[in-house]
Design a protein around this motif. Structure first.
Motif, PDB file in Angstrom:
ATOM      1  N   PRO A   1      32.193  -9.682  12.608  1.00 60.21           N
ATOM      2  CA  PRO A   1      30.526 -10.267  12.818  1.00 60.21           C
ATOM      3  C   PRO A   1      29.928  -9.181  13.642  1.00 60.21           C
ATOM      4  CG  PRO A   1      32.211 -12.169  12.927  1.00 60.21           C
ATOM      5  CD  PRO A   1      32.962 -10.743  13.010  1.00 60.21           C
ATOM      6  N   ILE A   2      30.764  -8.768  15.001  1.00 63.26           N
ATOM      7  CA  ILE A   2      30.385  -7.731  15.695  1.00 63.26           C
ATOM      8  C   ILE A   2      30.891  -6.513  15.829  1.00 63.26           C
ATOM      9  CG2 ILE A   2      29.241  -7.522  18.298  1.00 63.26           C
ATOM     10  CD1 ILE A   2      29.171 -10.302  18.393  1.00 63.26           C
ATOM     11  N   ALA A   3      30.484  -5.495  15.551  1.00 65.82           N
ATOM     12  CA  ALA A   3      31.147  -3.934  15.651  1.00 65.82           C
ATOM     13  C   ALA A   3      31.864  -3.893  16.807  1.00 65.82           C
ATOM     14  CB  ALA A   3      30.293  -2.957  15.069  1.00 65.82           C
ATOM     15  N   ARG A   4      33.168  -3.242  16.959  1.00 62.28           N
ATOM     16  CA  ARG A   4      33.835  -2.971  18.159  1.00 62.28           C
ATOM     17  C   ARG A   4      33.779  -4.037  19.249  1.00 62.28           C
ATOM     18  NH1 ARG A   4      30.650   1.296  16.659  1.00 62.28           N
ATOM     19  NH2 ARG A   4      29.014   0.584  17.940  1.00 62.28           N
ATOM     20  N   CYS A   5      33.974  -5.230  18.788  1.00 58.77           N
ATOM     21  CA  CYS A   5      33.906  -6.304  19.486  1.00 58.77           C
ATOM     22  C   CYS A   5      35.169  -7.110  19.621  1.00 58.77           C
ATOM     23  CB  CYS A   5      32.917  -7.505  19.187  1.00 58.77           C
ATOM     24  SG  CYS A   5      32.844  -8.855  20.230  1.00 58.77           S
ATOM     25  N   MET A   6      35.919  -7.535  20.801  1.00 63.95           N
ATOM     26  CA  MET A   6      37.068  -7.905  20.791  1.00 63.95           C
ATOM     27  C   MET A   6      37.328  -9.459  20.571  1.00 63.95           C
ATOM     28  SD  MET A   6      37.707  -8.452  25.119  1.00 63.95           S
ATOM     29  CE  MET A   6      36.935  -9.577  25.999  1.00 63.95           C
TER      30      MET A   6
ATOM     31  N   ARG B   1      30.237 -13.340  32.256  1.00 58.35           N
ATOM     32  CA  ARG B   1      29.071 -14.241  31.480  1.00 58.35           C
ATOM     33  C   ARG B   1      28.175 -13.009  30.923  1.00 58.35           C
ATOM     34  NH1 ARG B   1      26.513 -16.815  36.691  1.00 58.35           N
ATOM     35  NH2 ARG B   1      28.726 -16.776  37.297  1.00 58.35           N
ATOM     36  N   SER B   2      28.166 -11.792  31.395  1.00 58.09           N
ATOM     37  CA  SER B   2      27.471 -10.795  30.891  1.00 58.09           C
ATOM     38  C   SER B   2      28.069 -10.074  29.276  1.00 58.09           C
ATOM     39  CB  SER B   2      27.456  -9.626  31.813  1.00 58.09           C
ATOM     40  OG  SER B   2      28.873  -8.859  31.943  1.00 58.09           O
ATOM     41  N   THR B   3      29.305 -10.334  29.210  1.00 63.16           N
ATOM     42  CA  THR B   3      29.912  -9.856  28.081  1.00 63.16           C
ATOM     43  C   THR B   3      29.898 -11.144  27.102  1.00 63.16           C
ATOM     44  OG1 THR B   3      31.831  -9.106  29.059  1.00 63.16           O
ATOM     45  CG2 THR B   3      32.391  -9.753  26.790  1.00 63.16           C
ATOM     46  N   LEU B   4      29.647 -12.386  27.659  1.00 57.88           N
ATOM     47  CA  LEU B   4      29.619 -13.619  26.657  1.00 57.88           C
ATOM     48  C   LEU B   4      28.181 -13.543  26.156  1.00 57.88           C
ATOM     49  CD1 LEU B   4      31.132 -16.467  28.794  1.00 57.88           C
ATOM     50  CD2 LEU B   4      32.107 -15.346  26.772  1.00 57.88           C
ATOM     51  N   CYS B   5      26.934 -13.120  26.995  1.00 59.37           N
ATOM     52  CA  CYS B   5      25.557 -12.981  26.726  1.00 59.37           C
ATOM     53  C   CYS B   5      25.425 -11.860  25.793  1.00 59.37           C
ATOM     54  CB  CYS B   5      24.934 -12.536  28.061  1.00 59.37           C
ATOM     55  SG  CYS B   5      23.092 -12.704  27.589  1.00 59.37           S
ATOM     56  N   GLY B   6      26.214 -11.027  25.666  1.00 56.80           N
ATOM     57  CA  GLY B   6      26.268  -9.863  24.739  1.00 56.80           C
ATOM     58  C   GLY B   6      26.532 -10.382  23.273  1.00 56.80           C
ATOM     59  N   TRP B   7      27.476 -11.320  23.289  1.00 54.37           N
ATOM     60  CA  TRP B   7      28.146 -11.723  22.101  1.00 54.37           C
ATOM     61  C   TRP B   7      27.168 -12.754  21.661  1.00 54.37           C
ATOM     62  CZ3 TRP B   7      33.822 -13.693  23.818  1.00 54.37           C
ATOM     63  CH2 TRP B   7      34.406 -12.524  24.145  1.00 54.37           C
TER      64      TRP B   7
ATOM     65  N   ALA C   1      23.766 -12.776  22.053  1.00 54.39           N
ATOM     66  CA  ALA C   1      22.436 -11.948  21.505  1.00 54.39           C
ATOM     67  C   ALA C   1      22.849 -11.463  19.835  1.00 54.39           C
ATOM     68  CB  ALA C   1      22.337 -10.776  22.381  1.00 54.39           C
ATOM     69  N   ALA C   2      24.014 -11.005  19.892  1.00 53.49           N
ATOM     70  CA  ALA C   2      24.553 -10.205  18.602  1.00 53.49           C
ATOM     71  C   ALA C   2      24.656 -11.249  17.489  1.00 53.49           C
ATOM     72  CB  ALA C   2      25.806  -9.192  18.782  1.00 53.49           C
ATOM     73  N   CYS C   3      25.425 -12.419  17.808  1.00 51.01           N
ATOM     74  CA  CYS C   3      25.676 -13.527  16.682  1.00 51.01           C
ATOM     75  C   CYS C   3      24.140 -13.989  16.469  1.00 51.01           C
ATOM     76  CB  CYS C   3      26.298 -14.621  17.493  1.00 51.01           C
ATOM     77  SG  CYS C   3      27.922 -14.059  17.480  1.00 51.01           S
ATOM     78  N   ALA C   4      23.135 -14.243  17.443  1.00 51.42           N
ATOM     79  CA  ALA C   4      21.749 -14.710  17.102  1.00 51.42           C
ATOM     80  C   ALA C   4      20.855 -13.783  16.137  1.00 51.42           C
ATOM     81  CB  ALA C   4      21.164 -15.121  18.494  1.00 51.42           C
ATOM     82  N   GLU C   5      21.230 -12.514  16.394  1.00 51.87           N
ATOM     83  CA  GLU C   5      20.447 -11.465  15.628  1.00 51.87           C
ATOM     84  C   GLU C   5      20.961 -11.763  14.032  1.00 51.87           C
ATOM     85  OE1 GLU C   5      19.769  -6.800  15.253  1.00 51.87           O
ATOM     86  OE2 GLU C   5      20.889  -7.683  16.700  1.00 51.87           O
ATOM     87  N   LEU C   6      22.313 -11.885  13.957  1.00 49.52           N
ATOM     88  CA  LEU C   6      22.882 -11.920  12.674  1.00 49.52           C
ATOM     89  C   LEU C   6      22.601 -13.275  11.994  1.00 49.52           C
ATOM     90  CD1 LEU C   6      24.759 -10.036  10.959  1.00 49.52           C
ATOM     91  CD2 LEU C   6      26.769 -11.460  11.685  1.00 49.52           C
TER      92      LEU C   6
END
Length: 544
Positions: A191-196, A232-238, A240-245
């Motif tokens: 779902p998110i490129a290069r995401c763990m 939480r900055s990592t979670l916030c990035g996840w 944001a990327a999921c919401a865009e998708l």
């Protein structure tokens, strides 16, 4: 005393009397103004007491309501016979209990609850633990024969499990032919490129934040207790990327909602973080019939928001009488439908100042809700329901309108009951529009109930970090609310959709909406794609 002196004294007395009369009128005016202020302050105090200490439900005594309504109907010549068939039906309005034809309300019947211990769900995994008696472990063990067992069940908690999914792609080469290169399987689309994070974890974070109202800093602490450090900055990035998708699906749902016969709309405020102090933004909800629940965000509460959301829509719009919808009604080809719950609330608030008139109005409105509840039980087709609704509700509406017109001549316009009657008379056309289509609701309570998601969340996260963060909120909450509307478990839905979205055709996005999700799993290749996905295999694998 000369005549001139008498005349001068008479003129002075006249001026003094005029001054005294003016002062008296001024004192009376001030007294009336203070009386109005006192009544308004008493009303506001009563409202405040009810909000802090009282029940939030707008409940009234059905016996008093029916008594006041009967007195009004007796005064309206000819109307008792017209409304006889619709008098005292069951369930008159939200919060009320209607009396039967005999006049006395029936006692509430308690819902039968099963006694005994609750049966545990069959789908839960079972850990069987055998406890042998001391005799079975000692010298007597060879002499004992097992004749049965006693089984008791206890529900226990295990910490949520996180798993490291290792995707291994072996490399191959042709012996003796290095020029042919290296062969390896393509990397699976994430779902998110290069995401763990895998789709299951992403769906969990989204549901916790927007469904269970857990801010990211609390999720950070929860993951830390599981032994996983996630900033939480990592979670916030996840997020944001999921919401865009996921926004592509919500956009397709928005386009499909424009074909709904009716849309209910409402808004609530939210604080937005800023440097100096928090500013105010607004969440909007649009309930498109029984198809979609859509949330939107605007930085300001202006008329541009509803006009933009419903641009090109042709149908019924259920909303309150707020001025923010005026431009929508004026520029778009929509039909305004009023909210009887808002109308009823004004009469309920007038109970403390004019109990008799308020009870009579609540009785009329209760009959309209009773008719609607009775027709819902019959599950009639829309056309037949429209006909029956007109036949049963029109006499009640005619009697109510006649009562409003008469009472408007004798009450103070600015009093609580006067404002309630004025609201009903001014909004009469939108309020009676539910007669045109049996599918229309009598109120906007459906939209208000959906807005509670944001209201409950607001108490947990206090404010949104930015306008962009509010947009992410609106996208994910739209999908969670629509899942609930169609009876779909939201975590599994979000996980599966995040698996499918990266290589899903953009012209088929509506198939991934909650409205069509069950159908999509049955009649398309979605189920096969999910079954063959490496992420599904990781989910099915159980830790030892």
């Amino acid at each position: 005393m000369t005549f001139a002196e008498l005349e001068a004294r008479f003129i002075a007395l006249e001026k003094h009397l005029a001054r005294v009369a003016h002062e008296r009128d001024q004192v009376r005016h001030e007294r009336d103004e203070y009386r109005k202020l006192y009544e308004l302050a008493s009303l506001e105090l009563e409202r405040l007491r009810r909000r802090i200490f009282g029940q939030k439900a707008e409940r009234v005594d059905p016996a008093q309501t029916q008594l006041a309504l009967d007195m009004v109907l007796q005064m309206l010549v000819g109307l008792p016979a017209q409304t006889e068939q619709t008098s005292t039906p069951p369930n008159p309005a939200p919060g009320d209990t209607a009396p039967p034809a005999g006049g006395k309300p029936k006692p509430k019947q308690r819902k039968a609850t099963p006694h005994g211990r609750q049966q545990l769900p069959e789908h839960l995994p079972v850990e069987r633990i055998e406890l042998l008696p001391a005799e079975a472990l000692g010298e007597m063990a060879s002499q004992l024969v097992r004749i049965g067992e006693e089984v008791s069940e206890t529900l226990e908690w295990r910490p949520a499990s996180l798993v490291r999914v290792q995707i291994v792609r072996p490399k191959f080469a042709v012996k003796g032919e290095p020029e042919r290169g290296v062969f390896t399987a393509p990397a699976p689309q994430a779902p998110i490129a290069r995401c763990m994070a895998g789709p299951g974890l992403l769906a969990y974070v989204l549901l916790c934040k927007y469904g269970d109202h857990l801010p990211l800093h609390r999720q950070e602490q929860i993951f830390a207790r599981f032994g996983l450090a996630l900033a939480r900055s990592t979670l916030c990035g996840w997020v944001a990327a999921c919401a865009e998708l996921l926004g592509y699906i919500v956009e397709a749902m928005s386009n499909d909602a424009l074909s709904s016969p009716w849309i209910a709309i409402d808004a609530t405020g939210v604080l937005v973080q800023a440097k100096e102090k928090c500013r105010r933004g607004y969440f909007w909800v649009l309930v498109a019939g029984d198809d979609h629940v859509l949330f939107r965000y605007t930085p300001r509460h202006t008329q541009d928001g509803p006009k933009r959301f419903l641009q090109g829509y042709k149908g019924y719009v259920i909303a309150d009488a707020h001025s923010v919808y005026e431009q929508l009604y004026r520029t778009e080809d929509v039909t305004e439908v009023g909210c009887w719950a808002h109308c009823r609330r004004r009469f309920f608030e007038a109970l403390s100042s004019d109990k008799a008139r308020a009870h009579a109005a609540l009785g009329f409105i209760g009959q309209l809700y009773a008719i609607d509840a009775e027709l819902k039980k019959k599950q009639l087709p829309p056309a037949q329901r429209t006909t029956e609704r007109r036949r049963l509700a029109t006499p009640v509406l005619d009697a109510f309108r006649a009562w409003l017109d008469v009472e408007s001549l004798v009450i103070l316009p600015k009093s609580p009951i006067g404002q309630a009657i004025g609201y009903a008379r001014n909004q009469w056309t939108p309020l009676t529009r539910f007669l045109e289509d049996g599918r229309l609701r009598l109120d906007n309570n459906g939209a208000e109930l959906q807005l509670r998601r944001e209201a409950v969340g607001r108490k947990n996260w206090l404010f949104v970090g930015s306008d962009e963060g509010a947009e992410w909120n609106a996208i994910v909450v739209s999908l969670i609310a629509s899942c609930e509307l169609h009876g779909i478990e939201p975590w599994a839905y979000l996980r599966d959709v995040l698996i499918l979205l990266p290589d899903w055709r953009r012209d088929r996005l509506l198939e991934l909406s909650p409205k069509y999700w069950k159908q999509t799993l049955e009649h398309t290749d979605a189920r096969q794609r999910l079954a063959s996905s490496v992420w599904s295999r990781a989910f099915e694998a159980r830790p030892p």
